[in-house]
Design a protein around this motif. Structure first.
Motif, PDB file in Angstrom:
ATOM      1  N   ASP A 102       0.818  -1.221   0.000  1.00 20.04           N
ATOM      2  CA  ASP A 102       0.000   0.000   0.000  1.00 20.04           C
ATOM      3  C   ASP A 102       0.853   1.272   0.000  1.00 20.04           C
ATOM      4  OD1 ASP A 102      -2.258  -1.588   0.079  1.00 20.04           O
ATOM      5  OD2 ASP A 102      -2.427  -1.521   2.260  1.00 20.04           O
ATOM      6  N   GLN A 103       2.122   1.147   0.316  1.00 15.47           N
ATOM      7  CA  GLN A 103       2.975   2.327   0.452  1.00 15.47           C
ATOM      8  C   GLN A 103       3.763   2.681  -0.807  1.00 15.47           C
ATOM      9  OE1 GLN A 103       5.223   2.522   4.263  1.00 15.47           O
ATOM     10  NE2 GLN A 103       4.253   0.572   4.757  1.00 15.47           N
ATOM     11  N   ARG A 104       3.850   1.772  -1.752  1.00 13.90           N
ATOM     12  CA  ARG A 104       4.673   1.995  -2.931  1.00 13.90           C
ATOM     13  C   ARG A 104       3.968   1.537  -4.202  1.00 13.90           C
ATOM     14  NH1 ARG A 104       7.783   4.242   0.244  1.00 13.90           N
ATOM     15  NH2 ARG A 104      10.002   3.794   0.543  1.00 13.90           N
ATOM     16  N   ASP A 105       4.172   2.318  -5.274  1.00 16.95           N
ATOM     17  CA  ASP A 105       3.824   1.850  -6.614  1.00 16.95           C
ATOM     18  C   ASP A 105       5.042   1.195  -7.249  1.00 16.95           C
ATOM     19  OD1 ASP A 105       1.213   2.813  -6.472  1.00 16.95           O
ATOM     20  OD2 ASP A 105       1.844   4.816  -7.093  1.00 16.95           O
ATOM     21  N   LYS A 106       6.215   1.750  -6.922  1.00 14.29           N
ATOM     22  CA  LYS A 106       7.487   1.209  -7.383  1.00 14.29           C
ATOM     23  C   LYS A 106       8.414   1.071  -6.185  1.00 14.29           C
ATOM     24  CE  LYS A 106       7.383   3.409 -11.967  1.00 14.29           C
ATOM     25  NZ  LYS A 106       8.121   4.316 -12.885  1.00 14.29           N
ATOM     26  N   PHE A 107       9.306   0.098  -6.264  1.00 10.94           N
ATOM     27  CA  PHE A 107      10.252  -0.125  -5.176  1.00 10.94           C
ATOM     28  C   PHE A 107      11.672   0.096  -5.685  1.00 10.94           C
ATOM     29  CE2 PHE A 107       6.510  -2.389  -3.834  1.00 10.94           C
ATOM     30  CZ  PHE A 107       6.462  -2.169  -2.470  1.00 10.94           C
ATOM     31  N   LEU A 108      12.471   0.680  -4.838  1.00  9.86           N
ATOM     32  CA  LEU A 108      13.870   0.900  -5.157  1.00  9.86           C
ATOM     33  C   LEU A 108      14.659  -0.358  -4.787  1.00  9.86           C
ATOM     34  CD1 LEU A 108      15.755   3.049  -6.279  1.00  9.86           C
ATOM     35  CD2 LEU A 108      16.153   3.843  -3.947  1.00  9.86           C
ATOM     36  N   GLY A 109      14.323  -1.446  -5.464  1.00  7.48           N
ATOM     37  CA  GLY A 109      14.978  -2.712  -5.198  1.00  7.48           C
ATOM     38  C   GLY A 109      14.391  -3.435  -4.006  1.00  7.48           C
ATOM     39  N   ALA A 110      14.870  -4.679  -3.796  1.00  7.36           N
ATOM     40  CA  ALA A 110      14.387  -5.498  -2.684  1.00  7.36           C
ATOM     41  C   ALA A 110      14.741  -4.894  -1.329  1.00  7.36           C
ATOM     42  CB  ALA A 110      14.973  -6.911  -2.792  1.00  7.36           C
ATOM     43  N   ALA A 111      15.840  -4.161  -1.264  1.00  9.24           N
ATOM     44  CA  ALA A 111      16.242  -3.531   0.005  1.00  9.24           C
ATOM     45  C   ALA A 111      15.207  -2.520   0.459  1.00  9.24           C
ATOM     46  CB  ALA A 111      17.607  -2.868  -0.150  1.00  9.24           C
TER      47      ALA A 111
ATOM     48  N   PHE B 216      10.050  -2.404 -10.097  1.00  8.90           N
ATOM     49  CA  PHE B 216      11.263  -1.916  -9.442  1.00  8.90           C
ATOM     50  C   PHE B 216      11.943  -0.855 -10.291  1.00  8.90           C
ATOM     51  CE2 PHE B 216      10.614  -6.232  -7.933  1.00  8.90           C
ATOM     52  CZ  PHE B 216      10.739  -6.079  -6.562  1.00  8.90           C
ATOM     53  N   MET B 217      12.564   0.097  -9.622  1.00  5.12           N
ATOM     54  CA  MET B 217      13.376   1.109 -10.283  1.00  5.12           C
ATOM     55  C   MET B 217      14.835   0.668 -10.277  1.00  5.12           C
ATOM     56  SD  MET B 217      11.744   4.616  -8.685  1.00  5.12           S
ATOM     57  CE  MET B 217      11.850   4.044  -6.978  1.00  5.12           C
ATOM     58  N   ASP B 218      15.580   1.105 -11.290  1.00  2.77           N
ATOM     59  CA  ASP B 218      17.003   0.788 -11.319  1.00  2.77           C
ATOM     60  C   ASP B 218      17.749   1.569 -10.246  1.00  2.77           C
ATOM     61  OD1 ASP B 218      16.743  -0.976 -13.439  1.00  2.77           O
ATOM     62  OD2 ASP B 218      16.997   0.591 -14.939  1.00  2.77           O
ATOM     63  N   ASN B 219      17.376   2.813 -10.046  1.00  5.71           N
ATOM     64  CA  ASN B 219      18.000   3.641  -9.025  1.00  5.71           C
ATOM     65  C   ASN B 219      17.089   4.833  -8.751  1.00  5.71           C
ATOM     66  OD1 ASN B 219      18.825   5.867 -10.946  1.00  5.71           O
ATOM     67  ND2 ASN B 219      20.027   4.168 -11.787  1.00  5.71           N
ATOM     68  N   ILE B 220      17.503   5.680  -7.834  1.00  7.04           N
ATOM     69  CA  ILE B 220      16.680   6.803  -7.393  1.00  7.04           C
ATOM     70  C   ILE B 220      16.420   7.796  -8.518  1.00  7.04           C
ATOM     71  CG2 ILE B 220      18.560   8.312  -6.653  1.00  7.04           C
ATOM     72  CD1 ILE B 220      15.357   7.618  -4.674  1.00  7.04           C
ATOM     73  N   PHE B 221      17.291   7.807  -9.533  1.00  5.82           N
ATOM     74  CA  PHE B 221      17.124   8.758 -10.631  1.00  5.82           C
ATOM     75  C   PHE B 221      15.912   8.434 -11.504  1.00  5.82           C
ATOM     76  CE2 PHE B 221      21.965   9.357 -10.363  1.00  5.82           C
ATOM     77  CZ  PHE B 221      21.813  10.324  -9.379  1.00  5.82           C
ATOM     78  N   ASP B 222      15.325   7.250 -11.339  1.00  8.92           N
ATOM     79  CA  ASP B 222      14.103   6.919 -12.079  1.00  8.92           C
ATOM     80  C   ASP B 222      12.933   7.796 -11.648  1.00  8.92           C
ATOM     81  OD1 ASP B 222      15.464   5.049 -13.470  1.00  8.92           O
ATOM     82  OD2 ASP B 222      14.542   3.297 -12.541  1.00  8.92           O
TER      83      ASP B 222
END
Length: 365
Positions: free
Chosen positions: A162-171, A221-227
């Motif tokens: 519920d908190q994310r549409d995309k995740f910055l990786g599994a971490a 998932f995003m590749d990095n924060i710049f996405d």
């Protein structure tokens, strides 16, 4: 008479000696038997006729703890060692994370990383715990077979989704899951059989397949924060967006516009301004580490006392978490350094028009 008395005394003495040796031998034998019995008791508990064998219960509970650990660690081999047979179906659903070496077409080894989805499932599995209902323990005669009710639990990840549409990786997923307290529970009656060595093994290992039955959609998932960057541009005094050039300025401004996902993260970065020189770029400025909590926009400024010399520059930020950079390249023109109008630049040789006319080579024709 005295001889008979002496003889009787000698016989009695011999008998006492023999008796003492016999008692000592019996005592040693008894001690050895007691020691062997104690060792046997450690290896093989005596079973009670009523089926409420305390030692059997303790061994079953110990086995259950090992089962829960193997499930949480996704240790398939360790789990199989605790079962009476090989539960192959568990292997197909257990999210085991392992690096796999593959060979590409040029015969060079490359490392294939596990997918982020597999890592997420492994993270969920790591939260697996169990609770034993000791009041439900049952065993047959001599406790050869036992059953007990156990509740296996893992963290309820639905609130994370519920908190994310995309995740910055599994971490990123793991960070949010760490704050979850609710669990998904699975009640199972475990069945155990005692082997010839007195160890209890799980007889219905396949019933634990549902421990990994996560109702988890495919995550993005995003590749990095710049996405999360929606747009960026240079601005400030002397900036011409058409030619992407600064003219007569001592200040550079870099603006990064972010989408709604960016404000869900803590940014950690440095920024740098550098000039393109040969053979390497020459840094003008490098910032300290910046921690920007949940930004909606990033606006960076570099300024100096004198106007920036004519040249080709880059202004970029460096994401310290992913090790990637993002930035702009642009020209700077300092008119104070402009070459006079009557000067002609040819290659690396500078000549005035007058010199060029007088020193031009003669026409061979």
């Amino acid at each position: 008479m005295s001889k008979k008395v002496i003889a009787a005394v000698l016989i009695l003495a011999n008998l006492m000696t023999l008796a003492s040796c016999s008692q000592a031998a019996n005592s040693d034998e008894t001690t050895a038997k007691s020691r062997k019995s104690a060792e046997a008791a450690d290896e093989e508990p005596e079973d009670d006729d009523d089926g409420n064998n305390k030692i059997a219960e303790d061994r079953v509970y110990s086995c259950i703890d090992k089962i829960a650990t193997a499930l949480a660690e996704c240790d398939y081999d360790g789990f199989c060692e605790l079962c009476t047979y090989t539960p192959y179906e568990i292997r197909s659903v257990m999210p085991v994370v392992e690096e796999v070496d593959e060979i590409d077409y040029s015969d060079t080894y490359i490392r294939k990383s596990p997918s982020e989805m597999l890592r997420v499932k492994n993270i969920i599995a790591a939260t697996t715990t169990c609770e034993i209902d000791k009041s439900s323990f049952k065993s047959n005669l001599w406790a050869k077979e036992c059953t007990v009710n156990v509740t296996f639990s893992y963290k309820d990840f639905s609130s994370v989704l519920d908190q994310r549409d995309k995740f910055l990786g599994a971490a990123d997923f793991n960070m949010l899951l760490a704050e979850v307290e609710d669990t998904v529970d699975l009640d199972v009656t475990l069945e155990f059989t005692k082997d010839d060595d007195g160890h209890y093994l799980l007889a219905n290992g396949l019933d634990l397949v549902d421990v990994y039955d996560y109702d988890l959609p495919e995550l993005e998932f995003m590749d990095n924060i710049f996405d999360t960057i929606s747009d960026s541009y240079m601005t400030g005094p002397g900036w011409d967006p058409v030619t992407e050039t600064y003219t007569d300025t001592n200040t550079l401004e870099f603006v990064i516009e972010l989408d709604e996902n960016a404000s869900q993260y803590v940014w950690q970065y440095k920024y740098r301004v550098a000039e393109e020189t040969s053979p390497e770029w020459t840094p003008l400025f490098t910032s300290e580490k910046i921690i920007d909590r949940y930004p909606t926009e990033i606006h960076l400024t570099y300024t100096q006392e004198e106007n920036i010399p004519t040249g080709f520059y880059v202004f970029f930020i460096y994401d310290m978490q992913s090790g990637t950079i993002y930035g702009w390249e642009f020209d700077v023109v300092n008119t104070a350094e402009t070459v006079p109008v009557d000067t002609v630049i040819t290659g690396t040789v500078t000549e005035t028009e007058e010199t060029a006319e007088t020193e031009a080579p003669e026409d061979e024709t």
